[in-house]
Design a protein around this motif. Structure first.
Motif, PDB file in Angstrom:
ATOM      1  N   LEU A   1       0.828  -1.205   0.000  1.00 56.70           N
ATOM      2  CA  LEU A   1       0.000   0.000   0.000  1.00 56.70           C
ATOM      3  C   LEU A   1       0.867   1.261   0.000  1.00 56.70           C
ATOM      4  O   LEU A   1       0.531   2.253  -0.662  1.00 56.70           O
ATOM      5  N   GLN A   2       1.993   1.228   0.725  1.00 58.24           N
ATOM      6  CA  GLN A   2       2.891   2.384   0.754  1.00 58.24           C
ATOM      7  C   GLN A   2       3.463   2.675  -0.633  1.00 58.24           C
ATOM      8  O   GLN A   2       3.571   3.836  -1.036  1.00 58.24           O
TER       9      GLN A   2
ATOM     10  N   ALA B   1       0.759   4.221  -2.693  1.00 54.54           N
ATOM     11  CA  ALA B   1       0.513   5.595  -2.247  1.00 54.54           C
ATOM     12  C   ALA B   1       1.597   6.531  -2.773  1.00 54.54           C
ATOM     13  O   ALA B   1       1.319   7.674  -3.155  1.00 54.54           O
TER      14      ALA B   1
ATOM     15  N   LEU C   1      -4.590   2.133  -5.345  1.00 54.63           N
ATOM     16  CA  LEU C   1      -5.004   2.233  -3.950  1.00 54.63           C
ATOM     17  C   LEU C   1      -6.414   2.814  -3.912  1.00 54.63           C
ATOM     18  O   LEU C   1      -6.701   3.794  -4.593  1.00 54.63           O
TER      19      LEU C   1
ATOM     20  N   ALA D   1      -9.789   4.426  -1.660  1.00 59.10           N
ATOM     21  CA  ALA D   1      -9.946   5.352  -0.533  1.00 59.10           C
ATOM     22  C   ALA D   1      -9.884   4.583   0.786  1.00 59.10           C
ATOM     23  O   ALA D   1      -9.245   5.034   1.747  1.00 59.10           O
TER      24      ALA D   1
ATOM     25  N   SER E   1      -6.309   3.750   1.463  1.00 60.85           N
ATOM     26  CA  SER E   1      -5.559   4.907   1.947  1.00 60.85           C
ATOM     27  C   SER E   1      -5.805   5.135   3.440  1.00 60.85           C
ATOM     28  O   SER E   1      -4.862   5.379   4.202  1.00 60.85           O
ATOM     29  N   THR E   2      -7.036   5.018   3.857  1.00 58.56           N
ATOM     30  CA  THR E   2      -7.380   5.177   5.280  1.00 58.56           C
ATOM     31  C   THR E   2      -6.754   4.063   6.114  1.00 58.56           C
ATOM     32  O   THR E   2      -6.205   4.307   7.189  1.00 58.56           O
TER      33      THR E   2
END
Length: 150
Positions: free
Chosen positions: A49-50, A53, A103, A105, A108-109
């Protein structure tokens, strides 16, 4: 001796190095367990995920390359993240055999929560060091990083 106990034998570079690896393994495990317990996301999934992002939408092969992992391993991780609604996969418009990963929403959260959970553990563990020890450790890690790059 447990898997995280340091060996008291020897003070040479090789023994200190092995002790460092033991502590690093233990730290990684502590962060991973806490992230999974609080957010339900492992450190390896968080890393995916990083990267998304930081780089935006990527082909799965690009994602694998950025992570330094085999494409098959990344495919399995991405499938798991997709089933949780944290990423979306779509067919590439130019090559339908390729998938692009984005990614969501929710992803991201969740990433923000996972990063905070990891930071919480690191603050607790590294907070046990006094400022002089932290400074010395930082200097040592910088020296080791330089040696790795040379």
């Amino acid at each position: 001796m447990s898997e995280y106990e340091l060996s008291a034998a020897g003070t040479g570079p090789e023994q200190v190095g092995l002790n460092f690896l033991t502590v690093a393994y233990g730290l990684r495990g502590a962060v991973d367990r806490h992230m999974q317990a609080t957010v339900g996301l492992s450190l390896s999934r968080t890393k995916v995920l990083q990267v998304l992002a930081a780089h935006g939408t990527l082909h799965q092969a690009q994602l694998a390359n950025a992570l330094g992992q085999a494409p098959r391993s990344v495919t399995q991780i991405v499938e798991g993240l997709e089933s949780l609604g944290l990423v979306s996969r779509t067919d590439d418009t130019e090559d339908r055999r390729r998938k692009t990963v984005s990614l969501t929403a929710v992803g991201s959260t969740t990433l923000a929560a996972a990063e905070e959970a990891g930071a919480e553990v690191l603050r607790r563990l590294f907070g046990s060091l006094d400022p002089e020890q932290l400074s010395s450790l930082r200097s040592s890690l910088t020296s080791l990083d330089t040696a790795l790059r040379d």
